[in-house]
Design a protein around this motif. Sequence first.
Motif, PDB file in Angstrom:
ATOM      1  N   LEU A   1       1.075  -1.114   0.140  1.00 49.26           N
ATOM      2  CA  LEU A   1       0.171  -0.345   0.094  1.00 49.26           C
ATOM      3  C   LEU A   1       0.911   1.815  -0.069  1.00 49.26           C
ATOM      4  N   LEU A   2       1.560   0.912   0.781  1.00 50.49           N
ATOM      5  CA  LEU A   2       2.986   2.525   1.065  1.00 50.49           C
ATOM      6  C   LEU A   2       3.489   2.464  -0.401  1.00 50.49           C
ATOM      7  N   TRP A   3       3.449   1.837  -1.198  1.00 50.38           N
ATOM      8  CA  TRP A   3       4.150   1.282  -3.230  1.00 50.38           C
ATOM      9  C   TRP A   3       3.579   2.030  -3.572  1.00 50.38           C
ATOM     10  N   ALA A   4       2.094   1.334  -3.453  1.00 47.65           N
ATOM     11  CA  ALA A   4       0.551   1.557  -4.567  1.00 47.65           C
ATOM     12  C   ALA A   4       0.666   3.564  -4.110  1.00 47.65           C
ATOM     13  N   ALA A   5       0.499   3.975  -2.675  1.00 47.30           N
ATOM     14  CA  ALA A   5       0.612   5.285  -2.871  1.00 47.30           C
ATOM     15  C   ALA A   5       1.913   6.492  -3.303  1.00 47.30           C
ATOM     16  N   THR A   6       2.855   5.982  -2.830  1.00 43.47           N
ATOM     17  CA  THR A   6       4.222   6.464  -3.721  1.00 43.47           C
ATOM     18  C   THR A   6       4.149   6.792  -4.878  1.00 43.47           C
ATOM     19  N   VAL A   7       4.014   5.668  -5.841  1.00 39.70           N
ATOM     20  CA  VAL A   7       3.458   5.294  -7.061  1.00 39.70           C
ATOM     21  C   VAL A   7       2.954   6.844  -7.715  1.00 39.70           C
ATOM     22  N   ILE A   8       1.314   6.909  -7.209  1.00 40.99           N
ATOM     23  CA  ILE A   8       0.600   7.362  -8.162  1.00 40.99           C
ATOM     24  C   ILE A   8       0.420   8.484  -7.676  1.00 40.99           C
ATOM     25  N   ASN A   9       1.166   8.906  -6.171  1.00 45.88           N
ATOM     26  CA  ASN A   9       1.965  10.789  -6.242  1.00 45.88           C
ATOM     27  C   ASN A   9       2.921  10.741  -6.673  1.00 45.88           C
ATOM     28  N   ALA A  10       3.756   9.919  -7.011  1.00 42.56           N
ATOM     29  CA  ALA A  10       4.865  10.864  -8.354  1.00 42.56           C
ATOM     30  C   ALA A  10       4.360  10.365  -9.617  1.00 42.56           C
ATOM     31  N   TYR A  11       3.422   9.587  -9.732  1.00 41.23           N
ATOM     32  CA  TYR A  11       2.582   9.587 -11.451  1.00 41.23           C
ATOM     33  C   TYR A  11       1.499  11.217 -11.428  1.00 41.23           C
ATOM     34  N   ASN A  12       1.075  11.670 -10.033  1.00 38.03           N
ATOM     35  CA  ASN A  12       0.284  12.824  -9.808  1.00 38.03           C
ATOM     36  C   ASN A  12       1.101  14.033 -10.984  1.00 38.03           C
ATOM     37  N   ARG A  13       2.466  13.866  -9.926  1.00 34.71           N
ATOM     38  CA  ARG A  13       3.590  15.154 -10.373  1.00 34.71           C
ATOM     39  C   ARG A  13       3.344  14.906 -11.737  1.00 34.71           C
ATOM     40  N   ILE A  14       3.676  14.001 -12.029  1.00 42.68           N
ATOM     41  CA  ILE A  14       4.276  14.038 -13.763  1.00 42.68           C
ATOM     42  C   ILE A  14       2.994  14.584 -14.427  1.00 42.68           C
ATOM     43  N   ALA A  15       1.840  14.130 -14.020  1.00 41.01           N
ATOM     44  CA  ALA A  15       0.556  14.466 -15.196  1.00 41.01           C
ATOM     45  C   ALA A  15       0.196  15.783 -14.847  1.00 41.01           C
ATOM     46  N   ILE A  16       0.766  16.106 -13.987  1.00 34.72           N
ATOM     47  CA  ILE A  16      -0.038  17.568 -13.310  1.00 34.72           C
ATOM     48  C   ILE A  16       0.981  18.657 -13.590  1.00 34.72           C
ATOM     49  N   ALA A  17       2.334  18.730 -13.957  1.00 35.66           N
ATOM     50  CA  ALA A  17       3.784  19.206 -14.487  1.00 35.66           C
ATOM     51  C   ALA A  17       3.609  19.984 -15.495  1.00 35.66           C
ATOM     52  N   THR A  18       2.892  18.157 -16.578  1.00 33.79           N
ATOM     53  CA  THR A  18       3.153  18.446 -17.756  1.00 33.79           C
ATOM     54  C   THR A  18       1.928  18.619 -18.625  1.00 33.79           C
ATOM     55  N   ARG A  19       0.455  18.346 -17.657  1.00 34.13           N
ATOM     56  CA  ARG A  19      -0.630  18.426 -18.126  1.00 34.13           C
ATOM     57  C   ARG A  19      -0.943  17.895 -19.459  1.00 34.13           C
ATOM     58  N   MET A  20      -0.944  17.554 -18.629  1.00 39.39           N
ATOM     59  CA  MET A  20      -1.466  15.941 -19.290  1.00 39.39           C
ATOM     60  C   MET A  20      -3.283  15.477 -19.311  1.00 39.39           C
ATOM     61  N   VAL A  21      -3.320  16.085 -20.678  1.00 43.79           N
ATOM     62  CA  VAL A  21      -4.767  15.839 -21.054  1.00 43.79           C
ATOM     63  C   VAL A  21      -5.695  14.918 -20.388  1.00 43.79           C
ATOM     64  N   PRO A  22      -6.705  15.297 -19.800  1.00 44.75           N
ATOM     65  CA  PRO A  22      -7.744  13.890 -19.248  1.00 44.75           C
ATOM     66  C   PRO A  22      -8.983  13.161 -19.863  1.00 44.75           C
ATOM     67  N   GLY A  23      -8.919  12.229 -20.331  1.00 41.30           N
ATOM     68  CA  GLY A  23     -10.230  12.195 -21.614  1.00 41.30           C
ATOM     69  C   GLY A  23     -10.047  11.006 -22.595  1.00 41.30           C
ATOM     70  N   ALA A  24      -9.077  10.430 -23.312  1.00 43.82           N
ATOM     71  CA  ALA A  24      -9.007   9.447 -24.560  1.00 43.82           C
ATOM     72  C   ALA A  24      -8.591   8.710 -23.759  1.00 43.82           C
ATOM     73  N   TYR A  25      -8.607   8.742 -22.221  1.00 49.12           N
ATOM     74  CA  TYR A  25      -8.247   7.271 -21.731  1.00 49.12           C
ATOM     75  C   TYR A  25      -8.844   6.442 -21.708  1.00 49.12           C
ATOM     76  N   GLN A  26      -8.730   4.570 -22.120  1.00 49.05           N
ATOM     77  CA  GLN A  26     -10.019   3.631 -22.013  1.00 49.05           C
ATOM     78  C   GLN A  26      -9.092   2.921 -21.264  1.00 49.05           C
ATOM     79  N   PRO A  27      -9.839   2.518 -20.386  1.00 46.25           N
ATOM     80  CA  PRO A  27      -9.448   1.073 -19.923  1.00 46.25           C
ATOM     81  C   PRO A  27      -9.165  -0.481 -21.106  1.00 46.25           C
ATOM     82  N   ALA A  28      -8.065  -1.340 -20.206  1.00 49.40           N
ATOM     83  CA  ALA A  28      -7.864  -2.433 -21.421  1.00 49.40           C
ATOM     84  C   ALA A  28      -9.710  -3.485 -20.686  1.00 49.40           C
TER      85      ALA A  28
END
Length: 161
Positions: free
Chosen positions: A132-159
């Motif tokens: 759980l600590l790793w899961a929280a750490t990884v998503i927090n890192a991804y959040n920062r990447i997506a926010i800093a690079t302004r990744m645009v939501p909407g196009a993603y579709q689950p596998a």
Amino acid sequence: MSKGDSVSRVGLKKLTPDVSAAMGSLHGAAVSAAQDAKVEPEILELVRIRASQINGCAFCLDMHTKDARAQGETEQRVYALNAWRETPFFTERERAALALTEAVTLVHDGHVPDAVYAEAAEVFDEQQIAALLWAATVINAYNRIAIATRMVPGAYQPAQK
């Protein structure tokens, strides 16, 4: 903010493919650790959504709410997640995981209190807490990447299963 209102941002995957691949490997290792520890996939998606709510990451919220729904998560629980403490919709394990996620995400605000860790330790074993600590750490890192690079939501579709 619309695309026209922002400065063009770097494409991390293109400019730093080795680092991006390492981040993907970290994510994969965290997922494997959670699977090995028998942490429910539903809990992992709740962790990802909750951290993304706190961080205000539209891209990750779009992705992980879609993934959760594709795994069978209810709309009611997704909508109520921001107020999980005030609802009867979440199990004791989910509540402990969410509290731990919030503490890790808001580490600047009192670190991870002993009471939160102890609550998690009552319902998760050490391997599960580590996952759980790793899961929280990884998503927090991804959040920062997506926010800093302004990744645009909407196009993603689950596998598709």
